[in-house]
Design an enzyme around this catalytic site. Structure first.
Site, PDB file in Angstrom:
ATOM      1  N   GLU A 527       0.892  -1.173   0.000  1.00 51.27           N
ATOM      2  CA  GLU A 527       0.000   0.000   0.000  1.00 51.27           C
ATOM      3  C   GLU A 527       0.920   1.210   0.000  1.00 51.27           C
ATOM      4  OE1 GLU A 527      -1.342   3.294   1.393  1.00 51.27           O
ATOM      5  OE2 GLU A 527      -1.876   2.187   3.218  1.00 51.27           O
ATOM      6  N   CYS A 561      -1.661   8.686   4.276  1.00 48.53           N
ATOM      7  CA  CYS A 561      -1.594   8.233   2.880  1.00 48.53           C
ATOM      8  C   CYS A 561      -2.777   8.777   2.090  1.00 48.53           C
ATOM      9  CB  CYS A 561      -1.617   6.707   2.817  1.00 48.53           C
ATOM     10  SG  CYS A 561      -0.371   5.902   3.830  1.00 48.53           S
TER      11      CYS A 561
END
Length: 772
Positions: A527, A561
């Protein structure tokens, strides 16, 4: 200023209490106004109280006491409440112990009458204003009052006119009725008017039921006391308490009401017991803590403060851990999914029990604000319980597959072996725990490497996991510099897979290292980052846009993120939107995250802060608009960076992600929307995308056509919830599957099919049984 202006014109001013989590703040403000010597001769100070709130009656008693103490008389507008559904959702999202509002309409109706009785008992100090369109409520208030002095009724403009005409005809002396008329522009009032229509059109609404010829009159005016007495349970069974929100799947993580002075006081005192303690993180190999030379861990909010120490792992530590993990994995894999699930649920319980300690570490080591720290503990708990449920569902034993008679075909899931879990500093508890819990749930052993900036919280977490029953040989902690310990782990011959969260560049390096290894092809679950964008068209509600932009771009110091990096504004609303966003930026508090009033804490370290400084200096030279808030002197000792807004002309101007509280703004014409979307997609990233539009067809088309992992419409774009908004990107933003989603554990396992010819024993007894 507003109160003084109203007093100067001898006008009334009513302060609303629309949100339960701002009630204490609203009452503090009201008390300050009530005690202001400059307003003592003004009798127009008022407040609205919502009867659907469980604190409504105590609030009225408090107002009466304040009025007597200050020698004032307050106007009190009593309403049933306008945002009931929002309060239910908010309580569930926050994981609160209970709802701040009643869950049955009859309970709210009863509360209104109890509050009316309280108000009328204090007519000397409280001037009651009963806002209602309910004939039963009007009759009850008139009966409670006995006489018609010292109070009034209120109705909305365009509603209730016939009702109050009949009431005047029925009573010889009826109190005055004030018409409450909302005033404002179409764009401001549309949402308000829609809500009024929804409320009065609801099945349980008096206005709806009284107009329904199929509903008998006696049913419309049923005594709310009797309805509540007959309701079993008293709370509505269809409205699940926050802890039960996920029903049988799992128990929801427990939150805290950080708007409650009592709750916050207890939390701060409990955290204080850990903030002064010095923690030393060490490699944990097969349950033993390794020795070595410690390195200082500093508080990013005050780099002179030593939070603790860390001893970094050596090659020998890595070798021993991998060897032990390889030996222990088979036995752990042979445990049923039920056994592993029970262990993970004990981990979740211990995380909640140690919430204050973990929050203290998150604040001191990672610069997390108290709300962010609480949210991170909850996310870690949710990961453990969610993956426990997945382990029970998919790893309980072999699955029997259909096939020809005389043959048994079974599918089994097994752990791959030894998994390396490399987690980032921006979620040092939640992502660390999620990676480890996912690998463990699928039957793997784990070599966990936390980010070098945040080893302390990982060390405490691994100790809790061992305490919960994770075998010492199955889980090992190997802290250290990513460029040193990372390659040791990914190159080790006993490793069977890697899960990584961090930059795209680092993920590619890991991918190349795994591909160059001899032996089997290993999976990489990654990720990574993104240039996350939000589109706002001219139909958007700018107040909501402003809140969502601030939360998405600047809270958590922009170190998520999923954080918003590029905001596209349609030119018709761009100037107004920027003005509102800049105003909201100026209201942000940047300082020590240990204080509850802090909105934005520090950047993780000095190299990260310098990178942001260099980026803004370079990109800001050509900016068509720029806004940066001022940092207070208290920030000088830490690695703080002021929230910044920069106007750019194209997303192509951005060479890399600015991982911090920096928002880039692009204006676009309506005819350019498709081109702007294509331009955003041309970056190759696909993590999060936000959209604010009241055109449903447009929202659906953009969502369907965008290769993005998480899309958020008319809300903020951060804070994905485990099992609700599984998180993870596409293209340059990750490999999938999504963390906290139903497919995540499958990436950690292998599949085995066992086919047995049951006829080999001499015949097909099962077939013969079926035909006899």
């Amino acid at each position: 200023m507003l109160a003084r202006s109203a007093a100067g014109y001898d006008m009334g001013m009513t302060i609303d209490t629309e949100e339960a989590d701002r009630l204490d703040l609203t009452l503090d403000l009201f008390e300050r106004l009530a005690r202001d010597p400059g307003l003592q001769d003004w009798q127009g100070l008022g407040i609205a109280v919502q009867a659907y709130g469980k604190r409504a009656k105590p609030v009225l008693e408090w107002l009466a006491a304040l009025a007597r103490e200050t020698g004032r008389r307050f106007m009190v507008r009593l309403v049933k409440g306008a945002y009931w559904d929002a309060e239910i959702k908010h309580a569930q999202q926050q994981g609160l112990e209970d709802f701040p509002v009643f869950t049955r309409k009859a309970s709210t109706d009863l509360s209104y009458l109890v509050c009316a009785e309280t108000l009328l008992a204090h007519r000397d100090r409280l001037y009651s204003q009963f806002a209602t369109h309910n004939a039963h409520t009007i009759a009850a208030v008139m009966d409670i009052a006995g006489d018609f002095r010292g109070f009034e009724f209120q109705r909305l403009h365009g509603m209730g006119e016939l009702l109050y005409k009949v009431a005047r005809d029925f009573y010889d002396d009826f109190p005055r009725v004030r018409v409450y008329a909302p005033v404002g522009g179409h764009e401001d009032l549309l949402a308000y008017l829609v809500r009024r229509l929804l409320e009065n059109g609801a099945n349980a609404s008096f206005v709806n039921r009284v107009m329904d010829a199929q509903v008998p009159a006696r049913e419309v005016v049923r005594d709310p006391v009797r309805i509540v007495e007959d309701s079993v349970p008293v709370s509505h069974p269809a409205i699940l308490l926050p802890v039960d929100m996920f029903q049988q799947e799992r128990r929801n993580s427990r939150g805290l009401d950080l708007t409650s002075p009592v709750v916050v006081g207890d939390l701060v005192r409990e955290m204080a017991g850990y903030q002064t303690a010095s923690c030393e993180a060490r490699p944990i190999v097969a349950g033993r803590e390794a020795a070595g030379v410690p390195v200082m861990v500093r508080n990013p909010a005050n780099t002179d403060r030593i939070v603790g120490k860390v001893i970094n792992a050596t090659q020998d530590d890595v070798n021993q851990a991998a060897d032990q993990a390889g030996h222990a994995q088979r036995e752990w894999d042979e445990c049923s999914g039920e056994v592993r699930a029970a262990v993970l649920e004990r981990v979740a319980d211990l995380l909640e029990e140690n919430r204050a300690k973990l929050m203290a570490l998150l604040t001191a080591e990672a610069g997390k604000s108290l709300p962010d720290g609480l949210a991170e503990v909850r996310e870690a708990v949710d990961f453990c319980r969610y993956y426990a449920g997945q382990a029970r569902r998919h790893f309980a034993g072999a699955t029997l597959l259909p096939g020809p008679t005389g043959e048994k075909n079974e599918l089994e899931l097994h752990g791959r072996g030894v998994f390396v879990c490399i987690s980032p500093w921006n979620f040092p508890l939640a992502i660390f725990t999620g990676q480890v819990a996912g690998a463990l749930a699928a039957g793997n052993s784990v070599l966990a490497k936390p980010a070098e900036q945040t080893p302390l919280v990982a060390f405490e977490t691994v100790r809790l996991m061992h305490q919960a029953g994770v075998p010492a040989g199955v889980l090992h902690l190997l802290p250290g510099d990513g460029d040193v310990v990372g390659p040791m782990l990914t190159a080790h011959p006993l490793v069977s897979g890697v899960v990584f969260t961090g930059s795209t560049a680092t993920a590619k390096r890991i991918h190349r290292a795994l591909a160059d290894r001899p032996g089997p092809i290993l999976p990489l679950i990654a990720e990574t980052g993104g240039q996350n964008v939000m589109f706002v068209d001219s139909t958007a509600l700018l107040e909501q846009v402003t809140d969502d932009v601030i939360q998405s771009a600047f809270l958590s110091a922009g170190q998520r993120c999923s954080a918003l990096r590029v905001l596209y504004l349609q030119e018709e609303i761009a100037d107004k939107a920027i003005e509102m966003i800049c105003g909201a930026m100026d209201a942000l508090t940047v300082r020590d995250p240990a204080k509850l009033s802090t909105d934005v804490g520090p950047i993780i370290d000095e190299p990260a802060r310098r990178m942001l400084d260099d980026h803004c200096r370079k990109i800001g030279k050509e900016a068509w608009v720029s806004h940066r808030i001022s940092l207070p002197d208290s920030c000088r000792g830490g690695t703080f960076f002021a929230p910044t807004l920069i106007g750019i002309r194209s997303i192509r101007e951005l060479e890399q992600e600015a991982f911090g509280p920096v928002l880039h703004v692009i204006r676009y014409r309506a005819s350019e929307l498709d081109r702007m979307i294509a331009e955003a997609q041309s970056t190759g990233y696909g993590l999060t995308l936000g959209l604010h539009s009241r055109i449903e067809e447009r929202a659906e088309a953009i969502a369907r056509g965008s290769p993005v992992g998480n899309i958020y419409v008319n809300r903020n774009m951060v804070g994905a919830v485990v099992g609700v908004q599984p998180f993870g990107g596409q293209r340059l933003s990750g490999t999938g599957p999504k963390a906290g989603g139903p497919h995540y554990l499958f990436a950690f396992c292998t599949e085995k099919t066992v086919s047995t010819n049951t006829m080999a024993s001499g015949g097909n007894a099962e077939l013969l049984r079926k035909i006899t």
